[in-house]
Write a protein that holds these residues in place. Sequence first.
Motif, short mmCIF file in Angstrom:
data_model
loop_
_atom_site.label_atom_id
_atom_site.label_comp_id
_atom_site.label_asym_id
_atom_site.label_seq_id
_atom_site.Cartn_x
_atom_site.Cartn_y
_atom_site.Cartn_z
N VAL A 1 -4.13 -0.01 -4.68
CA VAL A 1 -3.32 0.99 -3.99
C VAL A 1 -1.92 0.16 -4.09
N LEU A 2 -1.89 -1.04 -3.75
CA LEU A 2 -0.49 -1.79 -3.53
C LEU A 2 0.29 -1.70 -4.79
N ARG A 3 -0.37 -1.90 -5.81
CA ARG A 3 0.29 -1.89 -7.22
C ARG A 3 1.08 -0.57 -7.46
N THR B 1 -0.99 -2.47 6.84
CA THR B 1 0.31 -2.48 7.60
C THR B 1 -0.23 -2.92 8.90
N SER B 2 -1.02 -2.25 9.40
CA SER B 2 -1.59 -2.80 10.97
C SER B 2 -1.89 -4.11 10.98
N ARG B 3 -2.69 -4.52 9.66
CA ARG B 3 -3.30 -5.89 9.84
C ARG B 3 -2.15 -7.01 9.75
N LEU B 4 -1.08 -6.54 8.87
CA LEU B 4 0.08 -7.38 8.65
C LEU B 4 1.42 -7.24 9.69
N LYS B 5 1.00 -6.19 10.72
CA LYS B 5 2.12 -6.10 11.69
C LYS B 5 3.24 -5.71 11.24
N LEU B 6 3.31 -4.64 10.03
CA LEU B 6 4.52 -4.18 9.20
C LEU B 6 4.51 -2.66 9.94
N ALA C 1 7.29 -4.91 0.31
CA ALA C 1 8.22 -6.06 0.03
C ALA C 1 7.57 -7.25 0.42
N HIS C 2 6.42 -7.35 1.49
CA HIS C 2 5.88 -8.40 1.91
C HIS C 2 5.17 -8.96 0.70
N CYS C 3 4.23 -7.87 0.17
CA CYS C 3 3.09 -8.31 -0.78
C CYS C 3 3.82 -8.95 -2.18
N VAL D 1 1.31 -11.38 -3.71
CA VAL D 1 -0.09 -10.65 -3.76
C VAL D 1 0.00 -9.70 -4.87
N ILE D 2 1.05 -9.08 -5.16
CA ILE D 2 1.27 -8.37 -6.52
C ILE D 2 2.52 -8.53 -7.02
#
Length: 225
Positions: free
Chosen positions: A172-174, A204-209, A217-219, A224-225
Amino acid sequence: MTKVESATHTVNSAAREPGEQVRVAVWAQDPITLTGLTGMLLGTADVFVAADPFPADVDVLVFAVDRVTPEVLASMSKAASESAAPAVLVARQLERTVLLRVVECRVVAVLHRGVATGERLAEAIRVVAEGGGVLPANLLGELLRQVENLNHEVLEPRGLNSAGFTSREIGVLRLLAEGWDSEEIGKKLCYSERTVKNVIHAMTSRLKLRNRPQLVAHCVRTGVI
C-alpha cells in the motif's frame, strides 16, 4: 559473554564543519572513572563536555562501565528517553544477551576500556557525531546474527519486516507514494477500498502521523520504501 575487542569497524561517516565543537555528556558507574574520562575529553579542542550527565542538547553521550548490568541499562534507557543523541559505550565486556538492548539505547560505538585512550575516545566521538559507528568485529558479527534471528523468529511469523511493517502495508505504501488513491490501490492489490483506508489509518495512528503525505515522507526518510 563477549569480550570487547580493540579492533574496530567504522561505518557511515559524514563530514562536520571544520572547527565545530562536539557537545558530549559523560556518564560512569563511579566518580573516579567519570573524573578520568572528563579530564581526557577536556583536553580535546573540538569536544565540549556538558556538566549534566543527561542533557537533551548534546551531540554524543558517553557511557563508561565494566559490564552492562540491569542498573546500567536502566541509566542508558533513561538517557535515551531524554536525549536523541547517539552514544559511545566504553566497556570491559558485554553479555551477548544485552547487545540488542544496548543498541536500543542508541549505542553506535563500543570501545574496550583497556585501550580507550583519550585520542581513541575523541576519534570515536567525532565519528559518531558525524553519523558513523565504531564496533569491534566480533560485536558487529554477533549483532548481525541477533538481528537475523529476531527477523526469523519474531517478525517473519507475524508477517512483519525489520521496520515493523507487514507486506500488505509495504504494498500500500509503495502505491501511495506513487500518488495512487485508495480506490486505485484497492483495485491494484485486490483489496476493498475500505481495507486500504483501514491499512493507511492503522499506519498513521501507529506512527502518530497526521495524514498520508506525512506517512509517505516518514517511510521514504526512514528507508521503508
